[in-house]
Design a protein around this motif. Structure first.
Motif, PDB file in Angstrom:
ATOM      1  N   VAL A  77       0.973  -1.148   0.056  1.00  0.00           N
ATOM      2  CA  VAL A  77      -0.021   0.128  -0.132  1.00  0.00           C
ATOM      3  C   VAL A  77       0.959   1.169   0.099  1.00  0.00           C
ATOM      4  O   VAL A  77       0.331   2.296  -0.846  1.00  0.00           O
ATOM      5  N   THR A  78       1.876   1.321   0.661  1.00  0.00           N
ATOM      6  CA  THR A  78       2.811   2.432   0.978  1.00  0.00           C
ATOM      7  C   THR A  78       3.510   2.775  -0.412  1.00  0.00           C
ATOM      8  O   THR A  78       3.596   3.889  -0.875  1.00  0.00           O
ATOM      9  N   VAL A  79       4.185   1.383  -1.090  1.00  0.00           N
ATOM     10  CA  VAL A  79       4.979   1.704  -2.316  1.00  0.00           C
ATOM     11  C   VAL A  79       4.037   2.155  -3.299  1.00  0.00           C
ATOM     12  O   VAL A  79       4.231   3.318  -4.113  1.00  0.00           O
ATOM     13  N   MET A 149      -4.791  12.258  -0.049  1.00  0.00           N
ATOM     14  CA  MET A 149      -4.059  13.045   0.995  1.00  0.00           C
ATOM     15  C   MET A 149      -2.866  13.594   0.604  1.00  0.00           C
ATOM     16  O   MET A 149      -2.289  14.640   0.912  1.00  0.00           O
ATOM     17  N   GLY A 150      -1.850  12.854  -0.273  1.00  0.00           N
ATOM     18  CA  GLY A 150      -0.566  13.204  -0.455  1.00  0.00           C
ATOM     19  C   GLY A 150      -0.310  14.164  -1.769  1.00  0.00           C
ATOM     20  O   GLY A 150       0.585  14.840  -1.798  1.00  0.00           O
ATOM     21  N   GLN A 202       8.415  12.083   3.136  1.00  0.00           N
ATOM     22  CA  GLN A 202       7.128  13.270   3.956  1.00  0.00           C
ATOM     23  C   GLN A 202       5.757  12.060   3.699  1.00  0.00           C
ATOM     24  O   GLN A 202       4.866  12.213   4.904  1.00  0.00           O
ATOM     25  N   ASN A 203       5.512  11.622   2.724  1.00  0.00           N
ATOM     26  CA  ASN A 203       4.213  10.937   2.692  1.00  0.00           C
ATOM     27  C   ASN A 203       4.354   9.562   3.046  1.00  0.00           C
ATOM     28  O   ASN A 203       3.212   8.737   3.676  1.00  0.00           O
ATOM     29  N   ALA A 204       5.384   8.937   3.145  1.00  0.00           N
ATOM     30  CA  ALA A 204       5.654   7.184   3.658  1.00  0.00           C
ATOM     31  C   ALA A 204       5.454   7.166   5.045  1.00  0.00           C
ATOM     32  O   ALA A 204       4.665   6.277   5.337  1.00  0.00           O
ATOM     33  N   VAL A 205       6.002   8.181   5.759  1.00  0.00           N
ATOM     34  CA  VAL A 205       5.737   7.929   7.384  1.00  0.00           C
ATOM     35  C   VAL A 205       4.377   7.795   7.820  1.00  0.00           C
ATOM     36  O   VAL A 205       3.808   7.171   8.386  1.00  0.00           O
ATOM     37  N   PRO A 206       3.473   9.055   7.227  1.00  0.00           N
ATOM     38  CA  PRO A 206       2.162   8.757   7.813  1.00  0.00           C
ATOM     39  C   PRO A 206       1.238   7.625   7.144  1.00  0.00           C
ATOM     40  O   PRO A 206       0.397   7.177   7.785  1.00  0.00           O
ATOM     41  N   ILE A 207       1.678   7.373   5.831  1.00  0.00           N
ATOM     42  CA  ILE A 207       0.902   6.047   5.176  1.00  0.00           C
ATOM     43  C   ILE A 207       1.230   4.775   5.943  1.00  0.00           C
ATOM     44  O   ILE A 207       0.361   4.081   6.266  1.00  0.00           O
ATOM     45  N   LEU A 255      11.057   2.045   7.719  1.00  0.00           N
ATOM     46  CA  LEU A 255      11.129   3.396   7.638  1.00  0.00           C
ATOM     47  C   LEU A 255      12.438   4.128   8.055  1.00  0.00           C
ATOM     48  O   LEU A 255      13.078   4.818   7.378  1.00  0.00           O
ATOM     49  N   THR A 256      13.167   3.387   9.046  1.00  0.00           N
ATOM     50  CA  THR A 256      14.317   3.846   9.545  1.00  0.00           C
ATOM     51  C   THR A 256      15.403   3.509   8.413  1.00  0.00           C
ATOM     52  O   THR A 256      16.229   4.334   8.212  1.00  0.00           O
TER      53      THR A 256
END
Length: 276
Positions: A77-79, A149-150, A202-207, A255-256
């Motif tokens: 979903v994130t990718v 959203m992004g 910026q968008n990967a973290v909240p998603i 994410l890290t």
């Protein structure tokens, strides 16, 4: 005297940065330590080192949940969301930034206005619309919500960055006979890579961390994302916090690693934007 004042100033700034780093990293450090503890240890000595570095909690995460499935769901979903945000956001920003047309400012304001209205306020009509389109309990419905959203922030960031690039690059390429698509793909977008990295992170973290929309839109266990799937350890009367912290630690790793890999591009994008 001037050098001494500069030394004091730099020392004060470094002290503030070190304090900020400590405030940011210490909760993560406690989370990682707690992943090796039992519930009793967490409640009796929450900030102490674990009595034994046991991997029992990791075994519970592996045995009691579809952790790999949840991880793959979140990753997919994130990718997919980030790719679509970058593709459509970059195309819209490129048109606004590099071409002059009558409604360019209006189109940009349309995207910027999307940053002022939280999508969660429209969750009821959004759910009804997705239900009508048969997109509830699907990856596609969740991805579309995240793309919506992004896009506003992506267009805002990319437009500002693309406007700083010199127009002589395009003019030279046009003289050499390059098409508009070739100019965008081969000349302009490689220069905008730092801004694209900023948009992606910026968008990967909240998603990746989002719990709200999967909770509303996803009901099947095999479609659950990682934050939603980890709620299996939260019981009505008790919660296995050691296992929960283990799951959170594993969830934070991708994410890290992403930030470590893209840190140079991320910092370059910030500093170039500040200088320009």
């Amino acid at each position: 005297m001037k050098n001494f004042d500069e030394w004091i100033k730099n020392g004060f700034i470094q002290a503030l940065l070190a304090l900020n780093a400590l405030l940011m990293l210490y909760p993560l450090f406690v989370m990682v330590l707690s992943s090796f503890k039992t519930n009793a240890e967490i409640f009796t000595s929450p900030f102490a080192l674990p009595q034994a570095f046991s991997f029992g909690n990791l075994q519970k995460v592996w045995d009691q949940t579809n952790f790999i499935r949840y991880m793959l769901n979140s990753l997919g979903v994130t990718v997919a969301s980030i790719l679509l945000i970058l593709i459509f956001g970059t195309m819209a920003a490129y048109a606004i930034a590099r071409y002059e047309f009558k409604l360019g400012g209006t189109v940009l304001m349309f995207f910027i206005s999307g940053m002022t209205v939280p999508l969660k306020l429209a969750i009821i009509p959004l759910f009804i619309q997705l239900e009508t389109l048969h997109l509830v309990d699907t990856y596609a419905g969740l991805v579309l919500v995240y793309v919506a959203m992004g896009l506003p922030s992506a267009v805002f960031i990319m437009t500002g960055f693309l406007r700083t690039l010199p127009r002589e690059l395009e003019e030279s390429a046009r003289i050499d006979g390059a098409s508009e698509l070739l100019i965008m793909l081969r000349i302009m977008l490689p220069l905008a890579r730092p801004a694209m990295v900023i948009v992606a992170i910026q968008n990967a973290v909240p998603i990746w961390n989002d719990f709200f929309f999967p909770l509303i839109l996803i009901t099947s266990d095999n479609l659950k994302t990682l934050p939603q799937g980890l709620t299996v350890f939260i019981g009505e009367f008790t919660t296995d916090w050691g296992v929960m912290f283990t799951g959170l630690t594993l969830a934070a790793l991708p994410l890290t690693l992403l930030y470590i890999v893209l840190s140079k591009q991320f910092i370059a994008g910030i500093t170039q934007g500040a200088v320009k």
